[in-house]
Design an enzyme around this catalytic site. Structure first.
Site, PDB file in Angstrom:
ATOM      1  N   LYS A  43      15.510  21.960 -10.772  1.00  0.00           N
ATOM      2  CA  LYS A  43      14.854  20.706 -11.148  1.00  0.00           C
ATOM      3  C   LYS A  43      15.743  19.721 -11.895  1.00  0.00           C
ATOM      4  O   LYS A  43      16.539  20.109 -12.744  1.00  0.00           O
ATOM      5  CB  LYS A  43      13.661  21.018 -12.052  1.00  0.00           C
ATOM      6  CG  LYS A  43      12.513  21.608 -11.295  1.00  0.00           C
ATOM      7  CD  LYS A  43      11.730  20.531 -10.595  1.00  0.00           C
ATOM      8  CE  LYS A  43      10.267  20.861 -10.682  1.00  0.00           C
ATOM      9  NZ  LYS A  43       9.433  19.723 -10.484  1.00  0.00           N
TER      10      LYS A  43
ATOM     11  N   HIS B 196       0.836  -1.221   0.000  1.00  0.00           N
ATOM     12  CA  HIS B 196       0.000   0.000   0.000  1.00  0.00           C
ATOM     13  C   HIS B 196       0.861   1.258   0.000  1.00  0.00           C
ATOM     14  O   HIS B 196       0.440   2.298   0.504  1.00  0.00           O
ATOM     15  CB  HIS B 196      -0.942   0.044   1.207  1.00  0.00           C
ATOM     16  CG  HIS B 196      -1.654  -1.244   1.469  1.00  0.00           C
ATOM     17  ND1 HIS B 196      -2.844  -1.576   0.857  1.00  0.00           N
ATOM     18  CD2 HIS B 196      -1.326  -2.304   2.252  1.00  0.00           C
ATOM     19  CE1 HIS B 196      -3.242  -2.779   1.271  1.00  0.00           C
ATOM     20  NE2 HIS B 196      -2.318  -3.243   2.112  1.00  0.00           N
TER      21      HIS B 196
ATOM     22  N   SER C 137      14.166  21.857 -16.013  1.00  0.00           N
ATOM     23  CA  SER C 137      12.960  22.646 -16.227  1.00  0.00           C
ATOM     24  C   SER C 137      13.359  23.971 -16.862  1.00  0.00           C
ATOM     25  O   SER C 137      14.424  24.510 -16.566  1.00  0.00           O
ATOM     26  CB  SER C 137      12.273  22.898 -14.884  1.00  0.00           C
ATOM     27  OG  SER C 137      11.457  24.038 -14.953  1.00  0.00           O
TER      28      SER C 137
ATOM     29  N   GLU D 124       9.010   8.683 -16.845  1.00  0.00           N
ATOM     30  CA  GLU D 124       7.647   9.166 -17.083  1.00  0.00           C
ATOM     31  C   GLU D 124       7.196   8.865 -18.514  1.00  0.00           C
ATOM     32  O   GLU D 124       6.049   8.482 -18.759  1.00  0.00           O
ATOM     33  CB  GLU D 124       7.557  10.676 -16.798  1.00  0.00           C
ATOM     34  CG  GLU D 124       7.678  10.980 -15.310  1.00  0.00           C
ATOM     35  CD  GLU D 124       7.798  12.468 -14.997  1.00  0.00           C
ATOM     36  OE1 GLU D 124       7.672  13.290 -15.931  1.00  0.00           O
ATOM     37  OE2 GLU D 124       8.032  12.808 -13.831  1.00  0.00           O
TER      38      GLU D 124
END
Ligand code: ARG
Length: 458
Positions: A283, A156, A277, A290
């Site tokens: 970043k 979980h 970024s 992704e």
């Protein structure tokens, strides 16, 4: 507009219809398979006395020249042909004359395209399987280096019990074992040759189908000519296997994204495999993971598309089946690219062992082991579970982990606790005592790794 048919027509095809109908823009990818299949067909026709030796020689030489000229760039496939089969046959006839017109004897584009697609899929199965194997080698290297890298195992997405990074990577190794075996199954099931099925009902020429099949590396010829030209199960099976591979890669990506987050910090993706970024200078984003997660949708989409295309088709060939190509090509390209990118990212990734270990030490991943400690001293498991639950609650209130509690504090919860509790709930003990088959304990992991090595040598 260059077509192989037209005799029974009195009008030119409408230009837009021609373009709508044509598949050359995408089936040109099959030129190698088309030429190889045509060479085998010609060789078989000559063996059966249907072509003369001179005709066969001219055809084989012509087809080989087309192939090498396509490869060295001196010949290009132009969109004026309807499909790759038309291009190859017309180009051949242009080159060698009348003998070229005999190549299509005892053959239809229906068995031809089935053959081309089968040979293409067969080759790609081998390539994808090889990529999975490369990836497994990388995973095995990471496993061997991290037998004692303790980390929390989750259920979980909550810390559950301590495992090792080796064990965690081993779970993905297993997924890829299954993926590879699925691909091998598909290969074996599909490796029959449709050439000679004709349009749908075979042919009256005395073809030696077993001979052409053996020339092209197939196990045997297909057994039913109608099924031969209308079967695309192997495409669906490959799309399904690739969907499962992508599902595995997507889950792996999700973990890497979480592990790479500022909150977790378990891994550091190499600069070469991450992106920045345009506005936020701090970043460093896990874009590859992704994208792999995102591209999974395309591969599932191709599977759904193909299942839907096939579901209403009566026997035998229908033009709908031309739709088997673009989605499949894209899904194959996507899966291969994702595998390559992802494995390279993993190969260059840094694992922050100290962070992983600290994380495992916090969050009560040793609570089960603390309960087991009481059980070994005669406390029934259900009671032990309750005692440790109360202990955890007190630890949370005091902001301590179990091993940071003093013996007095522990004894105030249960008299059964003794000084040896600290050793019993240490991370090392918690992991190393887990020695059931498939567990993360070093002794059993080493056995599994030895098995993986043997498996990869096969
Ligand atoms: N371009 C077609 C395909 O990809 C080739 C077979 C065409 N056969 C036919 N009878 N129209 O399926």
């Amino acid at each position: 507009m260059a077509q192989l048919w037209g005799g029974r027509f009195t009008k030119e095809t409408d230009r837009d219809v021609y373009l709508f109908n044509a598949s050359i823009s995408f089936d040109k990818r099959l030129y190698r398979q088309d030429i190889e299949g045509s060479i085998a067909h010609a060789v078989m026709l000559e063996k059966q006395g249907i072509l003369t030796t001179e005709e066969k020689d001219a055809i084989v030489k012509g087809l080989s020249t087309i192939r090498s000229r396509l490869e060295d760039g001196s010949l290009t496939i132009s969109d004026e042909y309807e499909d790759i089969h038309s291009f190859v046959e017309s180009t051949l006839t242009g080159m060698i004359g009348d003998a070229g017109k005999k190549l299509h004897t005892g053959r239809s584009r229906n068995d031809q395209v089935a053959l081309d697609m089968k040979m293409y899929v067969r080759g790609e199965i081998i390539e994808i399987e090889g990529l999975l194997k490369e990836f497994q080698k990388i995973l095995l290297r990471i496993m061997e280096e991290n037998l004692e890298t303790y980390m929390p195992g989750f259920t979980h997405l909550q810390k559950a019990q301590p495992v090792t990074l080796a064990h965690h990577m081993g779970a993905y190794f297993e997924m890829f074992v299954r993926d590879r075996s699925r691909l091998k199954d598909i290969y074996e099931r599909m490796n029959t040759c449709p050439l000679g099925a004709g349009a749908l009902a075979g042919t009256t020429y005395p073809l030696d189908r077993a001979y052409s099949a053996s020339l092209l590396g197939f196990e045997s010829p297909t057994r039913n000519s109608m099924d031969s030209v209308s079967d695309r199960d192997y495409v669906i099976e490959l799309l399904s296997a690739m969907s499962t591979i992508m599902m595995h890669l997507s889950r792996f990506s999700e973990e890497i994204i979480i592990w790479n987050s500022n909150e977790y910090g378990f891994v550091e993706i190499d600069d070469a495999y991450s992106t920045g970024s345009s506005i936020m200078p701090q970043k460093k984003n896990p874009d590859i993971a992704e994208l792999v997660r995102g591209k999974t949708g395309r591969v599932y989409g191709a599977l759904m598309g193909m299942l839907t295309t096939m579901k209403g088709l009566p026997l035998a060939y229908n033009k709908d089946m031309q739709e088997d190509k673009e989605g499949t090509f894209d899904a194959i390209d996507t899966t291969k690219e994702c595998l390559i990118m992802f494995m390279q990212m993993m190969d260059s990734m840094k694992f922050r062992k100290d962070v992983m270990e600290r994380s495992a030490a916090k969050g009560f991943t040793n609570a089960t082991d603390a309960a087991d400690y009481l059980v070994k001293r005669g406390v029934p498991f259900r009671d032990a579970h309750g005692i440790i639950g109360r202990l955890v609650l007190e630890c949370i209130e005091k902001g301590k982990s179990i091993d940071e509690m003093s013996l007095e504090e522990l004894k105030s919860i249960s008299e059964v606790f003794d000084a040896d509790i600290y050793e019993a709930v240490s991370l090392k003990t918690c992991v190393e005592k887990r020695l059931t088959e498939g567990a993360p304990g070093m002794a059993v992991m080493k056995k599994v790794i030895a098995e993986y090595k043997e498996y990869l040598e096969k």
